[in-house]
Design an enzyme around this catalytic site. Sequence first.
Site, mmCIF file in Angstrom:
data_model
loop_
_atom_site.group_PDB
_atom_site.id
_atom_site.type_symbol
_atom_site.label_atom_id
_atom_site.label_comp_id
_atom_site.label_asym_id
_atom_site.label_seq_id
_atom_site.Cartn_x
_atom_site.Cartn_y
_atom_site.Cartn_z
ATOM 1 N N LYS A 111 0.884 11.791 5.481
ATOM 2 C CA LYS A 111 1.189 10.721 6.438
ATOM 3 C C LYS A 111 1.716 9.479 5.725
ATOM 4 O O LYS A 111 2.728 8.887 6.136
ATOM 5 C CB LYS A 111 -0.070 10.376 7.248
ATOM 6 N N LYS A 170 0.831 -1.212 0.000
ATOM 7 C CA LYS A 170 0.000 0.000 0.000
ATOM 8 C C LYS A 170 0.863 1.259 0.000
ATOM 9 O O LYS A 170 0.577 2.236 -0.705
ATOM 10 C CB LYS A 170 -0.910 -0.011 1.222
#
EC number: 1.1.1.31
Length: 335
Positions: free
Chosen positions: A283, A208
């Site tokens: 993030k 991911k």
Amino acid sequence: MAASLGFRGAASGLRYWSGRRRPVGSLAAVCSRSMASKTPVGFIGLGNMGNPMAKNLIKHGYPLILYDVFPDVCKEFKEAGEQVASSPADVAEKADRIITMLPSSMNSIEVYSGANGILKKVKKGSLLIDSSTIDPSVSKELAKEVEKMGAVFMDAPVSGGVGAARSGNLTFMVGGVENEFAAAQELLGCMGSNVLYCGAVGSGQSAKICNNMLLAISMIGTAEAMNLGIRSGLDPKLLAKILNMSSGRCWSSDTYNPVPGVMDGVPSSNNYQGGFGTTLMAKDLGLAQDSATSTKTPILLGSVAHQIYRMMCSKGYSKKDFSSVFQYLREEETF
């Protein structure tokens, strides 16, 4: 985000299941817990992604036991007849299959290991699936703690964004014990059209992170190309059409174009509201930076993308969709 980036088919060595194909492997070997089909499933985290994911489980006949730190988001589920728990521990006491969808590593640690966390009441044999995007090292540590309690932890972050979450077409990247993949697949297949087994715990997170780094880079590139074309006198819709017929085509140009008015139904045509927040992209790029440091891997463009999204967060873009990088480029005189 971006199921189209890098997940158009099964990669070599990956266990793969698509909603258009039969599941890989036999469900006969799966433990009785996973075969309890329509027994209640716990779901923790009902934000932009978690809310539609939970609704798709309900559509497939699964009763839910829900929890969110903001009680108001649970109201519509309660009114529809679903159970609402008082804490993550309460969810764990009532369900032996739990999915979590949380914003950060710290949130996942709190939900699993906190004073009222899942591990306080988790039952032996429970299957815990974390679809948050977090540091792979955190997933590995949580898996160790879960294993001590006699339960199973799998990381299963998603790609595809809010639109795919609503339509049930997410891509799941799964890390964990391979013989539990079919049990996880039973639930994940209700929310996604692609479910891929990536390897041991943390592998899903690594996949991911790579995907989102590429997505950020391609979004910045698309925004720069569109901005250059517009400033050169080209019509943005025409330029987008040309890009999408040419070698520059990518998900950021043909599905999620960052220029207002080029496409309907995307955040750029809604003042960059909804979608995948700039804060979350920053993030995720930080996670990519950490991973690159630990593996001594150069990510030159990834590092620049991280800097750009961090600057955006400091200049009022934190709550806007990450495609607002186009607006940022237009407004920044220094570029």
